[in-house]
Design an enzyme around this catalytic site. Sequence first.
Site, PDB file in Angstrom:
ATOM      1  N   LEU A   3       0.840  -1.195   0.000  1.00  0.00           N
ATOM      2  CA  LEU A   3       0.000   0.000   0.000  1.00  0.00           C
ATOM      3  C   LEU A   3       0.873   1.242   0.000  1.00  0.00           C
ATOM      4  O   LEU A   3       0.595   2.213  -0.718  1.00  0.00           O
ATOM      5  CB  LEU A   3      -0.939  -0.007   1.210  1.00  0.00           C
ATOM      6  N   ASP A   4       1.915   1.225   0.805  1.00  0.00           N
ATOM      7  CA  ASP A   4       2.851   2.351   0.843  1.00  0.00           C
ATOM      8  C   ASP A   4       3.547   2.543  -0.498  1.00  0.00           C
ATOM      9  O   ASP A   4       3.517   3.620  -1.091  1.00  0.00           O
ATOM     10  CB  ASP A   4       3.904   2.100   1.922  1.00  0.00           C
ATOM     11  N   HIS A   5       4.201   1.496  -0.957  1.00  0.00           N
ATOM     12  CA  HIS A   5       4.989   1.630  -2.191  1.00  0.00           C
ATOM     13  C   HIS A   5       4.092   1.895  -3.389  1.00  0.00           C
ATOM     14  O   HIS A   5       4.385   2.766  -4.222  1.00  0.00           O
ATOM     15  CB  HIS A   5       5.835   0.375  -2.396  1.00  0.00           C
TER      16      HIS A   5
END
Length: 482
Positions: free
Chosen positions: A372-374
Amino acid sequence: MTDTESRVGLAAAWSSLGGDPALLTRVSTVERPEVLPARLPVRELARACVGACALAAAELGARRAARTASGCAPAGRPEVSGTPAVRVDDGAVAAAFVSERHLLVDGRAPVAFAPLSRFWRTADGWVRTHANYPHHRARLLAALGTSEDTRAVAAVLAERSAVEVEEAVYASGGLAVALRTPAQWAAHEQAAAVAQRPLVERGRLDAAPARVLTPVDRDPLLPAAGLRVLDLTRVVAGPVATRTLALLGADVLRLDPPRLPELPDQHTDTGFGKRSALLDLTADRDAFEELLAAADVVVTGYRPGSLDRLGLSPGALAERRPGVVVAQLSAWGAYGPWGDRRGFDSLVQVATGIAASEGSPERPGALPAQALDHGTGYLLAAAVLRALTEQADEGGSRFVRLALARTAGWLLEGAAHTRAPAEGEAAASVPAADGSADAWLTEADGAQGRLRYVRPPVSFAKGPRDWARPPGPWGADTARWE
């Protein structure tokens, strides 16, 4: 193309960015089914996010590299055939999505999650806490009324319900999220608010003149060359976005409050190509306004509303710097009952049902990467690049807005499981291509020592292959433009 691939594929990501579908023909992929193993279509999502970012970069690069017959000014929109070919390799993408695990600093592996950042059993289920930062750890322990001994924390949590812990810890300024199934999350008010929004929110703020794109060289082709980016982000997603803009030639200056601690290894992993300075946005307001007056892009990743109170909302920034692109990132979205809450990738996975989907009846699971972050980071960089391209045609200050929870919803939309992983496979420590990530790793000397790191996954013809500079120490630079 399978239904899963169409739901979380490149075409869907590109459409959310407002891109011309004809440009999708410029993208080729190298698929490696063994990487990023999971029940949810993580590999497809990762490929789509990086591919959309590379295509947005190629599109802007083609615009800036185009010349008139006189060779002295950029032309209008290049033909599709004039856009550099984009290549997305699953191996490169998978390595980049776990870049923090591949980083070595003088042979030392980074420190990962702190002891109190983990799953805990509660009286009725599970809760996940996040306490990597000292102030979050202190607030968590204050809310629980216990010492930091893990056995003491476990005993307290075992007597309380997961939702009760969630609410008590958030009320104290800490971070804890109750485990929910996808169905339980879908019934939550925040999920309903998030689902009503597009994957990438985009808009125009005013009628500022069209951006004049100056020509750039083709060797290498740097679509963001000459652009100045104020980076007001922390942790992973925002810094991944600005690290990508730095790769593409932007002068990226990260600003952090002097009294807010940072994790050195985390900063090193996401600091390639950028400079880092400390600046109090209240006490040093004149210095910030001087930086803003020459900025082309402002990227923010703090809790929704926290910067608005300082006069740093998209509208306020555009009033003082017409033509600026403002990119905003949040965990839960800047709306709904959780609109003012802090959050991290690991917590969003737990709340939205991802951890339940990747786990078992005995224990929650996790994605094979902080996807989700990347993923959101690469989409945010793509949204900035597309906003710059649209400005060249239509003008106007612009805003783009993404949320980890919305990216999670996108992943869950493609939740028709492609296959069931073998026992333990979904938690593979370092996904890699052909059994090794060596092809995507390189080394360089930096201020911290000898660095081993992952090469950028964003790849297009004549584009950059690496960052122009290694990361420097956190806060070591002067708060001014080069």
